[in-house]
Design an enzyme around this catalytic site. Structure first.
Site, PDB file in Angstrom:
ATOM      1  N   ASP A  98      52.871  62.413  51.552  1.00  0.00           N
ATOM      2  CA  ASP A  98      51.743  63.291  51.253  1.00  0.00           C
ATOM      3  C   ASP A  98      50.752  63.228  52.414  1.00  0.00           C
ATOM      4  O   ASP A  98      50.166  62.175  52.674  1.00  0.00           O
ATOM      5  CB  ASP A  98      51.064  62.837  49.959  1.00  0.00           C
ATOM      6  CG  ASP A  98      50.648  64.002  49.086  1.00  0.00           C
ATOM      7  OD1 ASP A  98      50.139  64.986  49.647  1.00  0.00           O
ATOM      8  OD2 ASP A  98      50.829  63.933  47.853  1.00  0.00           O
ATOM      9  N   GLU A 255      50.324  72.662  49.957  1.00  0.00           N
ATOM     10  CA  GLU A 255      49.585  72.967  48.727  1.00  0.00           C
ATOM     11  C   GLU A 255      48.552  74.026  49.081  1.00  0.00           C
ATOM     12  O   GLU A 255      47.655  73.780  49.879  1.00  0.00           O
ATOM     13  CB  GLU A 255      48.902  71.720  48.175  1.00  0.00           C
ATOM     14  CG  GLU A 255      48.158  71.999  46.871  1.00  0.00           C
ATOM     15  CD  GLU A 255      47.214  70.888  46.465  1.00  0.00           C
ATOM     16  OE1 GLU A 255      46.987  70.732  45.250  1.00  0.00           O
ATOM     17  OE2 GLU A 255      46.689  70.180  47.346  1.00  0.00           O
ATOM     18  N   HIS A 327      51.355  65.886  39.790  1.00  0.00           N
ATOM     19  CA  HIS A 327      50.343  64.881  39.462  1.00  0.00           C
ATOM     20  C   HIS A 327      49.009  65.490  39.048  1.00  0.00           C
ATOM     21  O   HIS A 327      48.136  64.775  38.552  1.00  0.00           O
ATOM     22  CB  HIS A 327      50.125  63.969  40.675  1.00  0.00           C
ATOM     23  CG  HIS A 327      49.629  64.709  41.879  1.00  0.00           C
ATOM     24  ND1 HIS A 327      50.402  65.620  42.563  1.00  0.00           N
ATOM     25  CD2 HIS A 327      48.427  64.701  42.507  1.00  0.00           C
ATOM     26  CE1 HIS A 327      49.712  66.129  43.565  1.00  0.00           C
ATOM     27  NE2 HIS A 327      48.509  65.582  43.559  1.00  0.00           N
ATOM     28  N   ASP A 328      48.842  66.795  39.240  1.00  0.00           N
ATOM     29  CA  ASP A 328      47.598  67.472  38.893  1.00  0.00           C
ATOM     30  C   ASP A 328      47.721  68.367  37.666  1.00  0.00           C
ATOM     31  O   ASP A 328      46.738  69.031  37.301  1.00  0.00           O
ATOM     32  CB  ASP A 328      47.127  68.344  40.071  1.00  0.00           C
ATOM     33  CG  ASP A 328      46.536  67.535  41.209  1.00  0.00           C
ATOM     34  OD1 ASP A 328      46.056  66.410  40.956  1.00  0.00           O
ATOM     35  OD2 ASP A 328      46.547  68.021  42.358  1.00  0.00           O
TER      36      ASP A 328
END
Length: 566
Positions: A98, A255, A327-328
């Site tokens: 990430d 993203e 994860h969000d």
């Protein structure tokens, strides 16, 4: 269409803090991940995306990085990472890191220097502005609530933070910042990592005028997302690609909130030389009423419109990322499925519906066993900085009803995805021998890897078959996509086509029993059931009744030389 390994891969996202604790301190770590590589290899995935593992004070669970070349102490050491990378590669698994470079931690050495004085050599590494009439430089708001500007009395100026005040935004207009980022990326690629997921990467270029934005009713600040897709973002990504990324055989995914397919093409089209693919969020807002802090029913026709538009509009000029969870986001079986009576069937149906489309699938840890949302009882149970900030703003300051606020968070909090991975029915779901950093979902005694490993009809085994099915059928990897029955609010059905081979996917999103009928103009020879979540006796592919949350995928051949849908 150019064929590449990352188009044919399946990615498994790991949230390290919640995956597996290897030393008993209550937090997941690199050794815990290494201990589960055989499981991930058995599942059939190809790439492991690790959420941030870098040194961080953890204001935003690792998305506030204080040293890009060091491992967070609670996750282990660089030697642990090197061993994990070697063990993963030995099993044919690739590692995706990430990359969080829109902002750093305020504890990063660059920012520590930057805030010392107005003429510090690192001052221009961040975005500093004078206030206006004793107020912030503009009316932008932070994604976590409040102003996006923090006053720093040491130099009597404000710095920009689109997220937490401990996450100051880097100034990408400074060539020195871009060179530092390129050096970081090169350093990890030389170590052997296989690519990057790039956090909020379309936020790195801000409008140099920093104009005020529109303020929604009842809000004090404008949405900071108006800074997305800034004037030099493509220039900066092409520079990163040309100088570093293009030198390695890797995959990149950005993203990118606030993009349409037309905007996305500028990021992912092959002739643009920027990113391989990106994450959009259009389908993640279908069931949210943000103003009322409430869940609303989603319309299947709208979900189909969004996903189909992305499938068709990117076409051969880009590549899709296929995801339900991360994860969000809350757990998909609790969101678009039925996590009660039809938990197993709906979890399998949702996987089939999305992961047989064209693009690279991203499976989030626990999705493959149907992990569900977690009903936290009090605000004290939450760890998500976004929830805690919103609680202060909505409940403490504005007086919103606390129970109403908690009901909303039970549906949408990021902590729904961050409860520990459920490995077995022992204490703490086999995640840790210590006290977990966040509560374990109490349904772990029923929903866990160990129980499903021994059940050939489980969600886990279904995911394994689905992954295998993708890899064995080129029509799934590279075929075209056409939606059928677009107006149905019950059935999501589409056809994939490559040369004269076709794949029909039919998914029932309800607890009802609708009738499926294939449009008459589609000419085909008899189909073979490839995968489904119910036992199916022999019958025609063109017409059948669907059971609650049933899905079927048929492989067939077209009888016409050239396939076209009306």
């Amino acid at each position: 269409m150019k064929k590449t390994w990352w188009k044919e891969s399946v990615v498994y996202q790991i949230y390290p803090r919640s995956f597996k604790d290897g030393n008993g301190d209550g937090s997941g770590d690199l050794r815990g991940i290494a201990a589960k590589l055989d499981y991930l290899q058995w599942l059939g995935v190809d790439v492991l995306w690790l959420c941030p593992i870098f040194q961080s004070p953890n204001d935003d669970n690792g998305y506030d990085i204080s040293d890009y070349r060091a491992i967070m102490a609670e996750f282990g050491t660089m030697a642990d990472f090197d061993e994990l990378l070697a063990q993963a590669h030995r099993r044919g698994l690739k590692i995706l890191l990430d990359l969080v470079v829109n902002h750093s931690s305020d504890e990063h050495a660059w920012f520590v220097e930057s805030r010392k004085s107005r003429d510090n050599p690192y001052r221009d590494f961040y975005i500093w502005k004078e206030g206006k009439n004793g107020q912030e430089p503009n009316n932008w708001g932070s994604a976590f609530g409040g102003s996006a500007w923090q006053y720093d009395p040491a130099t009597a100026m404000y710095y920009l933070h689109c997220f937490s005040k401990k996450q100051p935004d880097l100034n990408w207009d400074n060539p020195a910042v871009r060179r530092e980022v390129q050096d970081i990326v090169r350093w990890w690629l030389d170590k052997g990592v296989d690519g990057f997921r790039m956090d909020v990467i379309n936020l790195i270029s801000k409008d140099p005028r920093f104009p005020d934005g529109p303020v929604a009713p009842g809000k004090l600040y404008a949405d900071c997302s108006l800074a997305l897709n800034g004037p030099r973002v493509h220039e900066y990504l092409r520079e990163l690609h040309q100088n570093v990324l293009s030198k390695y055989d890797i995959m990149t995914v950005g993203e990118t909130g606030g993009v349409t397919p037309a905007i996305a093409r500028d990021y992912v089209a092959e002739n643009r030389a920027e990113l391989n693919m990106l994450f959009h969020f259009e389908h993640m807002d279908l069931d949210k009423d943000r103003e009322r802090l409430a869940q609303k029913p989603f319309r299947l026709t709208e979900l189909k419109r969004i996903l189909s538009t992305w499938q068709k509009d990117l076409g051969d000029d880009g590549w899709n990322s296929l995801y339900w969870n991360n994860h969000d986001q809350p757990r998909v079986v609790s969101r678009f499925g039925n996590d009660q009576e039809y938990w197993e069937k709906s979890a399998k149906m949702l996987a089939t519906c999305l992961y047989l489309q064209r693009g690279t699938p991203y499976i989030y840890q626990g999705e493959e066993i149907g992990m569900t949302n977690m009903a936290f009882e009090t605000i004290a149970d939450y760890r998500d900085i976004g929830v805690l900030h919103a609680y202060q703003e909505e409940v403490v300051q504005k007086g919103r009803d606390c129970q109403e606020f908690l009901r909303y968070q039970r549906h949408f909090s990021r902590d729904n995805a961050r409860t520990p991975m459920q490995w077995d029915d022992s204490a703490n779901a086999g995640f840790s021998g210590g006290t977990p950093w966040i509560k374990v979902n109490p349904n772990y005694r029923r929903i866990n890897v160990s129980a499903q490993m021994t059940d050939r009809e489980s969600i886990l085994h279904y995911y394994r078959r689905l992954i295998k099915t993708r890899k064995e059928n080129e029509v799934i990897l590279y075929g075209s996509y056409d939606l059928i029955l677009a107006d149905s609010e019950e059935i999501y059905a589409y056809i994939r086509a490559l040369d004269k081979q076709g794949l029909l996917v039919v998914c029932n999103f309800t607890a009802q029993t609708p009738l499926f009928e294939l449009p008459e103009h589609i000419r085909y020879s008899a189909g073979q059931l490839l995968i489904g979540n119910y036992t199916v006796t022999d019958g025609p592919m063109a017409r059948f009744s669907l059971r609650p949350y049933e899905c079927r995928a048929y492989l067939f051949s077209f009888t016409e030389e050239i396939y076209r849908l009306k």
